[in-house]
Every structure is written in C-alpha cells, then in structure tokens.
Design a protein around this motif. Structure first.
Motif, PDB file in Angstrom:
ATOM      1  N   ALA A 170       0.960  -1.178  -0.106  1.00  0.00           N
ATOM      2  CA  ALA A 170      -0.106   0.223   0.022  1.00  0.00           C
ATOM      3  C   ALA A 170       0.778   1.304  -0.043  1.00  0.00           C
ATOM      4  O   ALA A 170       2.010   1.197   0.458  1.00  0.00           O
ATOM      5  N   PHE A 171       0.464   2.357  -0.297  1.00  0.00           N
ATOM      6  CA  PHE A 171       1.046   3.546  -0.482  1.00  0.00           C
ATOM      7  C   PHE A 171       1.393   3.927   1.099  1.00  0.00           C
ATOM      8  O   PHE A 171       0.354   3.854   1.740  1.00  0.00           O
ATOM      9  N   THR A 172       2.530   4.458   1.184  1.00  0.00           N
ATOM     10  CA  THR A 172       2.684   4.890   2.592  1.00  0.00           C
ATOM     11  C   THR A 172       2.759   6.448   2.446  1.00  0.00           C
ATOM     12  O   THR A 172       2.881   7.067   1.554  1.00  0.00           O
ATOM     13  N   GLU A 173       2.943   7.113   3.761  1.00  0.00           N
ATOM     14  CA  GLU A 173       3.025   8.611   3.848  1.00  0.00           C
ATOM     15  C   GLU A 173       4.188   8.994   2.915  1.00  0.00           C
ATOM     16  O   GLU A 173       4.119   9.966   2.483  1.00  0.00           O
ATOM     17  N   ALA A 174       5.246   8.423   3.361  1.00  0.00           N
ATOM     18  CA  ALA A 174       6.510   8.540   2.739  1.00  0.00           C
ATOM     19  C   ALA A 174       6.281   8.490   1.073  1.00  0.00           C
ATOM     20  O   ALA A 174       6.798   9.291   0.380  1.00  0.00           O
ATOM     21  N   ASP A 175       5.523   7.455   0.662  1.00  0.00           N
ATOM     22  CA  ASP A 175       5.413   7.282  -0.989  1.00  0.00           C
ATOM     23  C   ASP A 175       4.516   8.529  -1.721  1.00  0.00           C
ATOM     24  O   ASP A 175       4.602   9.011  -2.476  1.00  0.00           O
ATOM     25  N   MET A 176       3.598   8.918  -0.724  1.00  0.00           N
ATOM     26  CA  MET A 176       2.544  10.058  -1.086  1.00  0.00           C
ATOM     27  C   MET A 176       2.754  11.535  -0.833  1.00  0.00           C
ATOM     28  O   MET A 176       2.514  12.427  -1.557  1.00  0.00           O
ATOM     29  N   GLY A 177       3.425  11.664   0.181  1.00  0.00           N
ATOM     30  CA  GLY A 177       3.662  12.907   0.886  1.00  0.00           C
ATOM     31  C   GLY A 177       4.383  13.789  -0.160  1.00  0.00           C
ATOM     32  O   GLY A 177       5.411  13.367  -0.920  1.00  0.00           O
ATOM     33  N   ASN A 178       4.122  14.929  -0.554  1.00  0.00           N
ATOM     34  CA  ASN A 178       4.512  15.923  -1.547  1.00  0.00           C
ATOM     35  C   ASN A 178       4.815  15.510  -2.957  1.00  0.00           C
ATOM     36  O   ASN A 178       5.630  15.531  -3.554  1.00  0.00           O
ATOM     37  N   SER A 179       3.597  14.663  -3.373  1.00  0.00           N
ATOM     38  CA  SER A 179       3.709  13.915  -4.505  1.00  0.00           C
ATOM     39  C   SER A 179       2.470  14.611  -5.392  1.00  0.00           C
ATOM     40  O   SER A 179       1.700  15.133  -4.862  1.00  0.00           O
ATOM     41  N   LEU A 180       2.839  14.321  -6.871  1.00  0.00           N
ATOM     42  CA  LEU A 180       1.619  14.554  -7.733  1.00  0.00           C
ATOM     43  C   LEU A 180       0.410  14.049  -7.050  1.00  0.00           C
ATOM     44  O   LEU A 180      -0.816  14.778  -7.233  1.00  0.00           O
TER      45      LEU A 180
END
Length: 189
Positions: free
Chosen positions: A23-33
């Motif tokens: 699953a996406f984690t906060e690190a994967d998604m944070g400040n991303s498109l």
C-alpha cells in the motif's frame, strides 16, 4: 477516474516466493503529484484492535478493612482505565472478572463508548474467592474470536497471585487462544 497499483517491493518473499501486496505509505505519497491531485489526507493507519481486560477479584485483591484506594483491586482498576485511554477510537474493549468463576462485566464494546467502559471498570464486584485463570482465559478468547470487526485481539489478565487451578488447564487455554491469533499479557500486582 484514477487507478493506481502501488508498492516498490523488488524481491519476492523468501519463504513463499510470492510478492506481497503493498500500500502507499505517507512517505510514498507525501509531497507527490497524487497528493496534490487527490482530495485525500494521508494519515497513519493502525488496524482496529479488541482488548479484553480480565481483573482478579479474588479475596486477596480486596480488603474491606483498609481504604479502598490502598487495595490491589483499586490498582487494577486504575491500570485498566489507563489501558482504555491508550486505545484509539476504532478499538474495542471488554471487561471481565475472575475468582472461582469468571464473569463478564461488560461485553466487548466500541472504545467510543468510553463512559460505559469506565463505569464497568469502576464498578467491579468485590466478592472474593480463589484465583482460577482457566475459565476467564477461555471465555475472553471465545468473546474475542466472535468479534469480526477487528484485526488484532489481545487479553490482559491482571492478578496478584498464583492461580489455584492446574497449570496444564490454563496453559492449554492460553495455547488455544494463541492458535486463534489472540495475544495475551499477564500483569502482576
């Protein structure tokens, strides 16, 4: 619409040879498109848990000749209340007692019903008797298995003494629960 597949696991599980779902984690998604495009908030998620707190109400836990605030039963109640406060709004709590027999003080209840749970903890019976673990461990395990709304199940048994039932019996009850995915802590007062 938007469809995504996530995860960056490059190696299969060494035991099974299979890739695990990610699953996406906060690190994967944070400040991303994705974070900019999607109307979602990224939060840390902990799966809901259910905890049954079993408190020893045998004769050694309560002495009517001393102030209640100095008894082991009072200390057990304070610990149970602290446990309640450590749980999240998604969790569940049940309260049981044991001496010669186990008894349900409160069926497993959503943590959001905090006042109801606190009342059950603060109004435990003071009936005395011997310390017998087996029935309470079995009953708590059965109650936890019946609850399908949680991913984690745990028993906290609070006592001041050695059980007077056979170690093989309560050991078998603990093993049965462990085999069903139920973890357990024993807290000595």
């Amino acid at each position: 619409g938007l469809f995504t597949v996530c995860g960056n696991q490059e190696e299969p599980d060494p035991e099974t040879g299979l890739f695990k779902a990610n699953a996406f984690t906060e690190a994967d998604m944070g400040n991303s498109l994705y974070h900019e495009l999607l109307p979602v908030e990224i939060i840390e998620y902990t799966p809901p848990a259910a905890v049954v707190i079993i408190i020893d109400t045998s004769g050694s836990m309560y002495n009517p000749n001393v102030p209640f605030e100095t008894t082991k039963l009072y200390a057990a109640q304070q610990g149970a209340l602290s446990c309640l406060e450590a749980l999240t709004e998604r969790d569940w709590v049940g309260v049981m007692t044991f001496a010669d027999q186990s008894a349900q003080s409160l069926e497993i209840t959503p943590r959001v019903e905090r006042d109801k749970i606190m009342s059950a903890i603060n109004n435990l019976p003071r009936n005395g008797g011997n310390t017998k673990f087996t029935g309470a461990i079995n009953d708590a395990g059965d109650a936890l298995v019946a609850l399908s709304a949680v991913e984690r199940r745990h028993i906290i048994l609070v006592t001041d003494g050695q059980p007077q039932d056979d170690e093989e019996d309560y050991g078998a009850a603990m093993k049965k629960n462990a085999d069903r995915g139920i973890t357990m802590s024993i807290v000595g007062i």
